[in-house]
Design an enzyme around this catalytic site. Sequence first.
Site: not given
Length: 385
Positions: A368, A249
């Site tokens: 985040e 990924e």
Amino acid sequence: MVRSATTAEFRADLHAWLDVHEAELAPTYRGMGTLDEQIAQMQRVKAILYEADWMRYGWPERVGGLGGAAALRTELGASLAARDLMDPGHFSLVEVLAPTLIDFATPALAAEVVPSLLNGSEMWCQGFSEPETGSDLSSLRCRAVAEGDPSTATQWIINGQKVWTSLAHFSDRCVLLTRTGPPDSKHLGITAFFVDMDTPGITVRPIEMINGVREFAEVFFDDVVVSTDRILGSVNGGWAVAMSILPFERSSCFWQRIAYLYQRLQALTRLSEPTDRNAEIIGNAFLELHALRTRSRSTQHRLAAGATLGAETSIDKVLVAAGEHAVYNAARRLLHNTITLDDTVHGEQWRTEYLYSRSATIYGGTAEIQRNIIARRLLNLGDER
Ligand SMILES: Cc1cc2nc3c(=O)[nH]c(=O)nc-3n(C[C@H](O)[C@H](O)[C@H](O)COP(=O)(O)OP(=O)(O)OC[C@H]3O[C@@H](n4cnc5c(N)ncnc54)[C@H](O)[C@@H]3O)c2cc1C
């Protein structure tokens, strides 16, 4: 066709072939098309590429591939994205799910299903996130219970819900994470299943994204029976399955996305007046993309050299989101009226892509969370309180 030996030879052979076959492969719709059209186009192109062997390079022979380095697959995906022959995000689901299936499914299952994914006759989806479980994946609750003793059971019953499952409503199978240990067993009590999406008890409800496209879905499991031979890896060993997706990924998928972003930045450059202001906006976006590409290139080289990828790929994820935002923020500044007002196919494409680019700080781990990982694990800036 002669088997290509090196990545450079493969690239040259591939582009020579694509030059000849581009008209056959090109989408028949104008602009980006509807999601249905995009999926049909992708499956059609995969079928042609499989028939011509390109879709088989870089995959093991035991699942219908022709062998060779995984980099050959990356090269194919990036070339297709650069020529705008299919949506790189949809195409890269192959890269996200097939290597994991090959590593964790029984050899017979892998040999049976991977060719169908590669040749465009099937699609698969990734059932990880749940309504209250996205960033903290280890707290997932979708439950699988063995019928009888887990060590000898032949069937499992699954109940629960997944959400944000990309292309679930187009998919034939799902790589599904379930809770099989006690509720608080975190990553030690998760099992991965490979589930047929037409199994009784599965309900898929598409969700519309901010850009109006119904790309992902909620998926409900009500007493869904799955046989034990569909377990990927071992019972309570699902965390390893989830983590095995990361290297692909964060390397090959990103590389394909980057090829597409370059193509869109070039299109933006062609559409923009050659003023100093516009050149500065495009130049800044180019620098962001270049930083991303340089980083991603070294990640892929490390993967190809056998390195185990880990927390440092959070940097790649942050840079992908930055690159995505840089290109489409530049588009918003340079094509403001197109993005806000133009209802032609051209305007629709820029608007849809601009809105989609906002999701880059969410999918595959939020910005985040990535920054937390960089701060805590790479820079050693202390534990979470
Ligand atoms: C386009 C797209 C496609 C997707 N496709 C799939 C798919 O195919 N399969 C799948 O399983 N999932 C998919 N997802 C889901 C995606 O993985 C999750 O959205 C993502 O992991 C975030 O989880 P969440 O939405 O539950 O947000 P939450 O985890 O609830 O986070 C909400 C906000 O809180 C912040 N936050 C959470 N925890 C912390 C913390 N400890 N410190 C600081 N901030 C924190 C987050 O950064 C975020 O801003 C997709 C998402 C998108 C946008």
